[in-house]
Design a protein around this motif. Structure first.
Motif, PDB file in Angstrom:
ATOM      1  N   LYS A  88       0.805  -1.227   0.000  1.00  0.00           N
ATOM      2  CA  LYS A  88       0.000   0.000   0.000  1.00  0.00           C
ATOM      3  C   LYS A  88       0.829   1.263   0.000  1.00  0.00           C
ATOM      4  N   VAL A  89       2.001   1.187   0.621  1.00  0.00           N
ATOM      5  CA  VAL A  89       2.849   2.387   0.664  1.00  0.00           C
ATOM      6  C   VAL A  89       4.284   2.035   0.299  1.00  0.00           C
ATOM      7  N   GLU A  90       5.023   3.093  -0.090  1.00  0.00           N
ATOM      8  CA  GLU A  90       6.457   2.937  -0.345  1.00  0.00           C
ATOM      9  C   GLU A  90       7.210   3.771   0.694  1.00  0.00           C
ATOM     10  N   PHE A  91       8.167   3.150   1.374  1.00  0.00           N
ATOM     11  CA  PHE A  91       9.049   3.911   2.264  1.00  0.00           C
ATOM     12  C   PHE A  91      10.142   4.506   1.375  1.00  0.00           C
ATOM     13  N   CYS A  92      10.032   5.808   1.087  1.00  0.00           N
ATOM     14  CA  CYS A  92      10.920   6.433   0.100  1.00  0.00           C
ATOM     15  C   CYS A  92      12.266   6.818   0.703  1.00  0.00           C
ATOM     16  N   ALA A  93      12.276   7.204   1.984  1.00  0.00           N
ATOM     17  CA  ALA A  93      13.535   7.631   2.607  1.00  0.00           C
ATOM     18  C   ALA A  93      13.417   7.511   4.114  1.00  0.00           C
TER      19      ALA A  93
ATOM     20  N   ARG B 215       5.205   7.200   0.760  1.00  0.00           N
ATOM     21  CA  ARG B 215       4.272   7.517  -0.338  1.00  0.00           C
ATOM     22  C   ARG B 215       3.145   6.496  -0.366  1.00  0.00           C
ATOM     23  N   ALA B 216       1.908   6.975  -0.474  1.00  0.00           N
ATOM     24  CA  ALA B 216       0.773   6.073  -0.685  1.00  0.00           C
ATOM     25  C   ALA B 216       0.806   5.650  -2.153  1.00  0.00           C
ATOM     26  N   ARG B 217       0.887   4.360  -2.427  1.00  0.00           N
ATOM     27  CA  ARG B 217       1.006   3.907  -3.819  1.00  0.00           C
ATOM     28  C   ARG B 217      -0.295   4.194  -4.572  1.00  0.00           C
ATOM     29  N   LYS B 218      -0.184   4.984  -5.656  1.00  0.00           N
ATOM     30  CA  LYS B 218      -1.366   5.297  -6.477  1.00  0.00           C
ATOM     31  C   LYS B 218      -0.950   5.246  -7.933  1.00  0.00           C
ATOM     32  N   PRO B 219      -1.788   4.663  -8.808  1.00  0.00           N
ATOM     33  CA  PRO B 219      -1.426   4.566 -10.226  1.00  0.00           C
ATOM     34  C   PRO B 219      -1.100   5.923 -10.850  1.00  0.00           C
ATOM     35  N   ALA B 220      -1.808   6.958 -10.428  1.00  0.00           N
ATOM     36  CA  ALA B 220      -1.605   8.289 -11.028  1.00  0.00           C
ATOM     37  C   ALA B 220      -0.190   8.827 -10.778  1.00  0.00           C
ATOM     38  N   HIS B 221       0.503   8.279  -9.793  1.00  0.00           N
ATOM     39  CA  HIS B 221       1.848   8.784  -9.484  1.00  0.00           C
ATOM     40  C   HIS B 221       2.870   8.463 -10.570  1.00  0.00           C
ATOM     41  N   ASP B 222       2.627   7.343 -11.284  1.00  0.00           N
ATOM     42  CA  ASP B 222       3.637   6.867 -12.247  1.00  0.00           C
ATOM     43  C   ASP B 222       3.985   7.930 -13.291  1.00  0.00           C
ATOM     44  N   ALA B 223       2.963   8.650 -13.731  1.00  0.00           N
ATOM     45  CA  ALA B 223       3.191   9.587 -14.828  1.00  0.00           C
ATOM     46  C   ALA B 223       3.371  11.024 -14.351  1.00  0.00           C
ATOM     47  N   ASP B 224       3.505  11.211 -13.022  1.00  0.00           N
ATOM     48  CA  ASP B 224       3.554  12.577 -12.503  1.00  0.00           C
ATOM     49  C   ASP B 224       4.989  12.943 -12.098  1.00  0.00           C
ATOM     50  N   PRO B 225       5.625  13.844 -12.839  1.00  0.00           N
ATOM     51  CA  PRO B 225       7.018  14.165 -12.549  1.00  0.00           C
ATOM     52  C   PRO B 225       7.230  14.779 -11.161  1.00  0.00           C
ATOM     53  N   ARG B 226       6.183  15.394 -10.593  1.00  0.00           N
ATOM     54  CA  ARG B 226       6.340  16.020  -9.273  1.00  0.00           C
ATOM     55  C   ARG B 226       6.592  14.970  -8.195  1.00  0.00           C
ATOM     56  N   VAL B 227       6.054  13.766  -8.415  1.00  0.00           N
ATOM     57  CA  VAL B 227       6.232  12.694  -7.429  1.00  0.00           C
ATOM     58  C   VAL B 227       7.714  12.317  -7.349  1.00  0.00           C
ATOM     59  N   ALA B 228       8.303  12.070  -8.510  1.00  0.00           N
ATOM     60  CA  ALA B 228       9.737  11.727  -8.551  1.00  0.00           C
ATOM     61  C   ALA B 228      10.582  12.892  -8.039  1.00  0.00           C
ATOM     62  N   GLN B 229      10.144  14.106  -8.345  1.00  0.00           N
ATOM     63  CA  GLN B 229      10.900  15.299  -7.928  1.00  0.00           C
ATOM     64  C   GLN B 229      10.951  15.420  -6.390  1.00  0.00           C
ATOM     65  N   ILE B 230       9.832  15.169  -5.738  1.00  0.00           N
ATOM     66  CA  ILE B 230       9.783  15.259  -4.267  1.00  0.00           C
ATOM     67  C   ILE B 230      10.709  14.199  -3.656  1.00  0.00           C
ATOM     68  N   ILE B 231      10.599  12.964  -4.157  1.00  0.00           N
ATOM     69  CA  ILE B 231      11.412  11.870  -3.592  1.00  0.00           C
ATOM     70  C   ILE B 231      12.893  12.173  -3.804  1.00  0.00           C
ATOM     71  N   SER B 232      13.236  12.586  -5.003  1.00  0.00           N
ATOM     72  CA  SER B 232      14.657  12.786  -5.282  1.00  0.00           C
ATOM     73  C   SER B 232      15.219  13.988  -4.514  1.00  0.00           C
ATOM     74  N   ALA B 233      14.407  15.031  -4.308  1.00  0.00           N
ATOM     75  CA  ALA B 233      14.894  16.185  -3.530  1.00  0.00           C
ATOM     76  C   ALA B 233      15.244  15.763  -2.107  1.00  0.00           C
ATOM     77  N   VAL B 234      14.385  14.955  -1.496  1.00  0.00           N
ATOM     78  CA  VAL B 234      14.635  14.525  -0.110  1.00  0.00           C
ATOM     79  C   VAL B 234      15.823  13.561  -0.065  1.00  0.00           C
ATOM     80  N   GLN B 235      15.854  12.614  -1.003  1.00  0.00           N
ATOM     81  CA  GLN B 235      16.969  11.645  -0.995  1.00  0.00           C
ATOM     82  C   GLN B 235      18.314  12.345  -1.210  1.00  0.00           C
TER      83      GLN B 235
END
Ligand SMILES: Nc1ncnc2c1ncn2[C@@H]1O[C@H](COP(=O)(O)OP(=O)(O)OP(=O)(O)O)[C@@H](O)[C@H]1O
Ligand SMILES: O=P(O)(O)OC[C@H]1O[C@H](OP(=O)(O)OP(=O)(O)O)[C@H](O)[C@@H]1O
Length: 236
Positions: A86-91, A208-228
């Motif tokens: 259900k969720v991804e532990f991103c960092a 992150r709550a896993r949602k299909p809409a996240h795959d195509a949304d660049p802001r999702v990757a941007q948030i994760i990568s900024a924190v990492q």
């Protein structure tokens, strides 16, 4: 689509969260006045910040009402079955460290491990006419650890919503499962952690709550990568 990030409004992990978001270049502006429970991320459109308590954040991640949250891993794992689907532990954010542990009275000299405790649980009814009682607010983690990982089935959970360490002395339970960081509350209540009794080593995480809409949304990757990236810089 608006991306909602839930951040702690108070408590132990609030300050660390503010700091990591600043280091990540995700600068938060409040909407309305200073006491507002809503914010936005400057420079990125369509990101909303919702300020909630640590346990509410875990709940909102479980229901999918928010896209991201910063909260303790213990609360997220306790809050939903099948958590990794259900969720991804991103960092892992490097603060808010605390362990969920099994602790027994210090005077139980013969009980040092989960195997010893399993023996106690097996004999408990014959000796005391009832099951071994465990006080905890972490009933899901307790069941997984006792029943699935250690094959201990003969126990009863007594739900405790506070002052769990006092339950054995008060006669409400025999042992406890609770969160500890310095260990001083356990010590003050004459409890000891079993050698293999650490259920979870928790810390504050970006989740992150896993949602299909996240795959195509660049802001999702941007948030994760900024924190990492901010965390890697701090390490290096
Ligand atoms: N000594 C500790 N006791 C409890 N929690 C701790 C401790 N040290 C770190 N934590 C972590 O802090 C998180 C809880 O944060 P906090 O106590 O600030 O929440 P809270 O404000 O009590 O939230 P809520 O009001 O929703 O219960 C948990 O994920 C926990 O793992
Ligand atoms: O290992 P220690 O450093 O002694 O910390 C452990 C204690 O801290 C927490 O309680 P807290 O007083 O924060 O209340 P809470 O359960 O409402 O968070 C936790 O439930 C333990 O009782």
């Amino acid at each position: 689509m608006t991306i909602t990030i839930a951040l702690p409004s108070k408590g132990r992990i609030k300050d660390g969260t503010v700091e990591i978001f600043e280091r990540a270049g995700l600068s938060i502006a409040s909407i309305g006045n200073d006491r507002s429970y809503r914010g936005r991320v400057e420079g990125i459109d369509g990101i909303e910040i919702a300020y909630l308590s640590a346990s509410e954040i875990a709940r909102e991640l479980a229901s999918g009402a928010v896209d991201f949250g910063v909260t303790g891993e213990d609360l997220v794992r306790e809050g939903m079955p099948g958590v990794d689907d259900k969720v991804e532990f991103c960092a892992r954010l490097g603060f808010g460290q605390a362990d969920v542990v099994v602790a027994v009275p210090e005077i139980w000299l013969d009980v040092e491990t989960m195997a010893d405790l399993g023996d106690v649980a097996t004999d408990f009814r014959a000796r005391h006419g009832r099951r071994l009682a465990i006080a905890t607010k972490y009933w899901r983690l307790t069941q997984q650890f006792f029943s699935r990982q250690h094959g201990i089935q003969l126990y009863r959970i007594v739900e405790s919503l506070g002052a769990t360490e006092g339950a054995p002395a008060a006669g409400q339970a025999d042992i406890i499962v609770d969160i500890t960081s310095t260990g001083s509350t356990l010590k003050a209540n004459h409890l000891k952690v079993l050698g293999d009794g650490v259920i979870l080593k928790s810390e504050a995480c970006l989740v992150r709550a896993r949602k299909p809409a996240h795959d195509a949304d660049p802001r999702v990757a941007q948030i994760i990568s900024a924190v990492q990236t901010a965390l890697q810089r701090a390490d290096g």
